[in-house]
Design a protein around this motif. Sequence first.
Motif, short mmCIF file in Angstrom:
data_model
loop_
_atom_site.label_atom_id
_atom_site.label_comp_id
_atom_site.label_asym_id
_atom_site.label_seq_id
_atom_site.Cartn_x
_atom_site.Cartn_y
_atom_site.Cartn_z
N VAL A 8 28.01 67.18 55.83
CA VAL A 8 27.12 68.05 56.63
C VAL A 8 25.67 67.69 56.37
CG1 VAL A 8 26.33 70.41 56.95
CG2 VAL A 8 28.78 69.93 56.77
N LEU A 9 25.31 67.47 55.10
CA LEU A 9 23.93 67.11 54.77
C LEU A 9 23.54 65.77 55.37
CD1 LEU A 9 23.78 68.24 51.02
CD2 LEU A 9 22.63 69.31 52.97
N SER A 10 24.48 64.84 55.42
CA SER A 10 24.17 63.53 55.99
C SER A 10 23.99 63.58 57.49
CB SER A 10 25.28 62.54 55.63
OG SER A 10 26.51 62.96 56.21
N LEU A 11 24.62 64.56 58.15
CA LEU A 11 24.51 64.68 59.61
C LEU A 11 23.30 65.49 60.04
CD1 LEU A 11 28.23 65.27 60.65
CD2 LEU A 11 26.87 63.19 60.97
N MET A 12 22.72 66.27 59.15
CA MET A 12 21.59 67.14 59.52
C MET A 12 20.40 66.40 60.11
SD MET A 12 21.49 70.11 56.59
CE MET A 12 20.01 70.82 57.30
N PRO A 13 20.02 65.22 59.57
CA PRO A 13 18.88 64.53 60.18
C PRO A 13 19.11 64.11 61.62
CG PRO A 13 19.38 63.65 57.99
CD PRO A 13 20.52 64.53 58.38
N TRP A 14 20.37 64.00 62.05
CA TRP A 14 20.67 63.54 63.40
C TRP A 14 20.75 64.68 64.40
CZ3 TRP A 14 20.32 58.48 64.05
CH2 TRP A 14 20.47 57.66 62.93
N ILE A 15 20.68 65.93 63.92
CA ILE A 15 20.76 67.07 64.84
C ILE A 15 19.64 67.07 65.86
CG2 ILE A 15 20.67 69.59 64.98
CD1 ILE A 15 22.25 69.70 62.39
N PRO A 16 18.37 66.82 65.48
CA PRO A 16 17.30 66.79 66.50
C PRO A 16 17.55 65.76 67.58
CG PRO A 16 16.36 66.89 64.29
CD PRO A 16 17.83 66.64 64.12
N ALA A 17 18.15 64.61 67.20
CA ALA A 17 18.40 63.57 68.21
C ALA A 17 19.45 64.00 69.21
CB ALA A 17 18.84 62.28 67.51
N LEU A 18 20.31 64.95 68.80
CA LEU A 18 21.36 65.42 69.70
C LEU A 18 20.92 66.59 70.55
CD1 LEU A 18 24.35 65.25 67.17
CD2 LEU A 18 23.73 63.56 68.92
N LEU A 19 19.73 67.10 70.32
CA LEU A 19 19.25 68.27 71.05
C LEU A 19 18.32 67.90 72.20
CD1 LEU A 19 18.59 70.72 68.07
CD2 LEU A 19 20.58 70.61 69.59
N CYS A 20 18.35 66.64 72.65
CA CYS A 20 17.59 66.19 73.82
C CYS A 20 16.10 66.41 73.65
CB CYS A 20 18.09 66.88 75.09
SG CYS A 20 19.80 66.52 75.46
N GLY A 21 15.53 65.92 72.52
CA GLY A 21 14.09 66.00 72.34
C GLY A 21 13.37 65.07 73.29
N VAL A 22 14.06 64.03 73.78
CA VAL A 22 13.53 63.08 74.76
C VAL A 22 14.52 62.97 75.91
CG1 VAL A 22 12.81 60.70 75.18
CG2 VAL A 22 12.29 61.78 73.00
N THR A 23 14.03 62.94 77.13
CA THR A 23 14.90 62.81 78.31
C THR A 23 14.35 61.74 79.24
OG1 THR A 23 13.71 64.57 79.48
CG2 THR A 23 15.66 65.22 78.22
N THR A 24 15.25 61.09 79.96
CA THR A 24 14.88 60.10 80.98
C THR A 24 16.02 59.98 81.97
OG1 THR A 24 14.03 57.87 81.32
CG2 THR A 24 15.80 58.12 79.72
N VAL A 25 15.82 59.17 83.00
CA VAL A 25 16.87 58.96 83.99
C VAL A 25 18.01 58.17 83.36
CG1 VAL A 25 15.45 59.14 86.05
CG2 VAL A 25 15.57 56.98 84.85
N LYS A 26 19.25 58.48 83.76
CA LYS A 26 20.40 57.85 83.13
C LYS A 26 20.66 56.43 83.63
CE LYS A 26 22.86 62.14 82.11
NZ LYS A 26 24.13 62.91 82.30
N GLU A 27 20.29 56.15 84.90
CA GLU A 27 20.58 54.82 85.45
C GLU A 27 19.53 54.47 86.49
OE1 GLU A 27 24.77 53.55 86.08
OE2 GLU A 27 24.14 53.30 88.17
N LEU A 28 19.11 53.21 86.50
CA LEU A 28 18.12 52.72 87.44
C LEU A 28 18.56 51.37 88.00
CD1 LEU A 28 14.92 53.54 85.36
CD2 LEU A 28 15.50 54.60 87.54
N SER A 29 18.26 51.15 89.27
CA SER A 29 18.53 49.86 89.91
C SER A 29 17.23 49.32 90.49
CB SER A 29 19.58 50.01 91.01
OG SER A 29 20.81 50.42 90.47
N VAL A 30 17.01 48.02 90.34
CA VAL A 30 15.78 47.41 90.82
C VAL A 30 16.09 45.99 91.28
CG1 VAL A 30 15.17 46.61 88.50
CG2 VAL A 30 13.38 46.88 90.23
N LEU A 31 15.37 45.54 92.30
CA LEU A 31 15.55 44.18 92.79
C LEU A 31 14.97 43.17 91.81
CD1 LEU A 31 14.72 44.51 96.59
CD2 LEU A 31 16.95 44.02 95.59
N GLU A 32 15.60 42.05 91.73
CA GLU A 32 15.14 40.96 90.87
C GLU A 32 13.72 40.55 91.27
OE1 GLU A 32 16.97 36.70 89.35
OE2 GLU A 32 17.25 37.34 91.43
N GLY A 33 12.86 40.42 90.26
CA GLY A 33 11.48 40.03 90.51
C GLY A 33 10.53 41.21 90.70
#
Length: 338
Positions: A8-33
Amino acid sequence: MPQVCILVLSLMPWIPALLCGVTTVKELSVLEGQTLAIPCHYEPQYASYVKYWCRGRMREFCSSLARTDDTDSVNPSDGKVSIFDDQVQLVFTVTMKGLKEDDSGWYMCGVERGGVWSADVAAFTNIKVIHGMSAANRRLSGEEGSSVTVQCLYSERYRESEKRWCRSGDWSSCVLIGSGGSYVDTSVAINDDRIGTFTVTFKKLRMRDTGWYFCTSGQQQTSVQVLVTARASTTAVPVMSNAAPGQSVASLPPPKPITKDSSKFLTLESLMLCGTFMVLVGLAIFARKMWKMHKKKAEQRHAAAMKARLTESSGEASDLQNATVVFLNSNSPKAYVY
């Protein structure tokens, strides 16, 4: 039990990373160049932290590409990847230029929290670099007589390919862009930047320009719809004159201005009409209610009369049943009922 506590103590530092402190789009498509901008949103408590952009699916094996504490990433000259942090809007933006198919893969927006017991907060996105064609806007509209511009995008491998602009269903309408990368006539102007975009500008839209079009580069093509709306009418309404024959309009007396008294009269007239209408409606409702009450009372009186008749008939039948008949003389027809 001690092993569970350690886990449990070893997993505690990873709890903030699992709470969506950062969000972005899941998938992007772009033309070459082409160039791609990726927004990464974060929580207010991370405004002063270092942000970074790396390639990989796991933080431990993520290759760093740009950081906000790296001056070359924040102010790139010819760099392919740059990063900009807007601490007011709480978003940092990563810009990637000249993308190729090899750049397809997983990337990560991260906020560096620092420390052994503090895991970074991050979000992942999957970028797909494809080749072909697309349009910046697949549906455009404009008023008759105005101009609109269509942007046709193509990938890097089609820079030297032959470009055409056609009306859908009519191959004879196709316009070939010359070696100079441009074409101009009375209705359209076409320009190819030879980097990844060629533009088609309708100089003066006509109603008949409404329809589907497509732009091609080599064997690739993409469709665009153009809608032309009617121009707003500005025709003046003719004024009818009551001038007598031979009398000019200029000699007619000017129209009477609308004064406060006349506006009050119009308001009073409107109120009177509304009041009369409301009274008529009220009378109609009252008359209908009185008619229903009269009908109900008549039905009640009829029911009471029928009940009285039934009661009287049953009483007479009961008296006859309980009566005693006495004959005074067997030879006499007279008899008495008691």
